[in-house]
Write a protein that holds these residues in place. Structure first.
Motif, PDB file in Angstrom:
ATOM      1  N   THR A  56      -7.425  -9.723 -80.652  1.00 44.67           N
ATOM      2  CA  THR A  56      -7.048  -8.338 -80.923  1.00 44.67           C
ATOM      3  C   THR A  56      -7.421  -7.925 -82.338  1.00 44.67           C
ATOM      4  N   ARG A  57      -7.841  -8.858 -83.135  1.00 47.18           N
ATOM      5  CA  ARG A  57      -8.142  -8.570 -84.541  1.00 47.18           C
ATOM      6  C   ARG A  57      -9.542  -7.975 -84.703  1.00 47.18           C
ATOM      7  N   ASN A 121       1.216 -13.199 -80.211  1.00 45.29           N
ATOM      8  CA  ASN A 121       1.761 -11.974 -80.792  1.00 45.29           C
ATOM      9  C   ASN A 121       2.347 -12.225 -82.175  1.00 45.29           C
ATOM     10  N   ARG A 122       2.916 -13.389 -82.377  1.00 44.53           N
ATOM     11  CA  ARG A 122       3.427 -13.738 -83.707  1.00 44.53           C
ATOM     12  C   ARG A 122       2.282 -13.892 -84.707  1.00 44.53           C
ATOM     13  N   ARG A 124      -0.571 -12.402 -84.578  1.00 49.73           N
ATOM     14  CA  ARG A 124      -1.263 -11.129 -84.760  1.00 49.73           C
ATOM     15  C   ARG A 124      -0.929 -10.470 -86.096  1.00 49.73           C
ATOM     16  N   HIS A 125       0.260 -10.654 -86.574  1.00 48.12           N
ATOM     17  CA  HIS A 125       0.704  -9.977 -87.788  1.00 48.12           C
ATOM     18  C   HIS A 125       0.453 -10.784 -89.058  1.00 48.12           C
ATOM     19  N   ARG A 126      -0.148 -11.925 -88.935  1.00 46.34           N
ATOM     20  CA  ARG A 126      -0.462 -12.733 -90.115  1.00 46.34           C
ATOM     21  C   ARG A 126      -1.914 -12.522 -90.505  1.00 46.34           C
TER      22      ARG A 126
END
Length: 138
Positions: A56-57, A121-122, A124-126
């Protein structure tokens, strides 16, 4: 067509990994296919993790997605082996073991994919390091 070499190389890696697990966990045609269950569960977990976390990045090179997804994981896991194992168990007179194997495959596969999506999903925000060529070298 530029993605084909990446898929080919990834497929070589995935096939080697699959062979290693098959040799580490051998089974007869009439025995519970542990190696196939392990491989497909790991593959479902990894694909879920990749889809939710890395793919997704923005900026992830298309060749990397093709090499790991279709290449490594596509050759590592296999639906056809599940079906052959089910038919072999049934033909050898072990239909109940085939049903247990099918249930285990579905439950572990869905569970591993769901866990992979949660873990992804965890991730994804890193922040991740960037890959400078954005796939233009293949």
């Amino acid at each position: 067509m530029r993605l084909a070499p990446a898929v080919f190389l990834g497929g070589t890696v995935g096939t080697g990994l699959r062979l290693g697990i098959d040799q580490a966990l051998p089974h007869a045609d009439t025995a519970f296919p542990v190696s196939t269950l392990v491989v497909n569960t790991i593959g479902a977990l990894m694909l879920g993790w990749l889809v939710a976390g890395l793919w997704t990045r923005p900026g992830l090179p298309p060749w990397l997605k093709a090499a790991v997804g279709a290449g490594v994981l596509g050759s590592f896991t296999t639906y056809s082996t599940v079906m052959v194992s089910l038919v072999a168990l049934g033909s050898a007179g072990f239909p109940a073991l085939g049903w247990v194997y099918l249930a285990a495959t579905l439950l572990l596969g869905f569970g591993a994919a769901a866990l992979g999506l949660r873990l992804g999903n965890r991730l994804r925000h890193r922040p991740l390091p960037t890959i400078p060529d954005a796939g233009r070298t293949l």
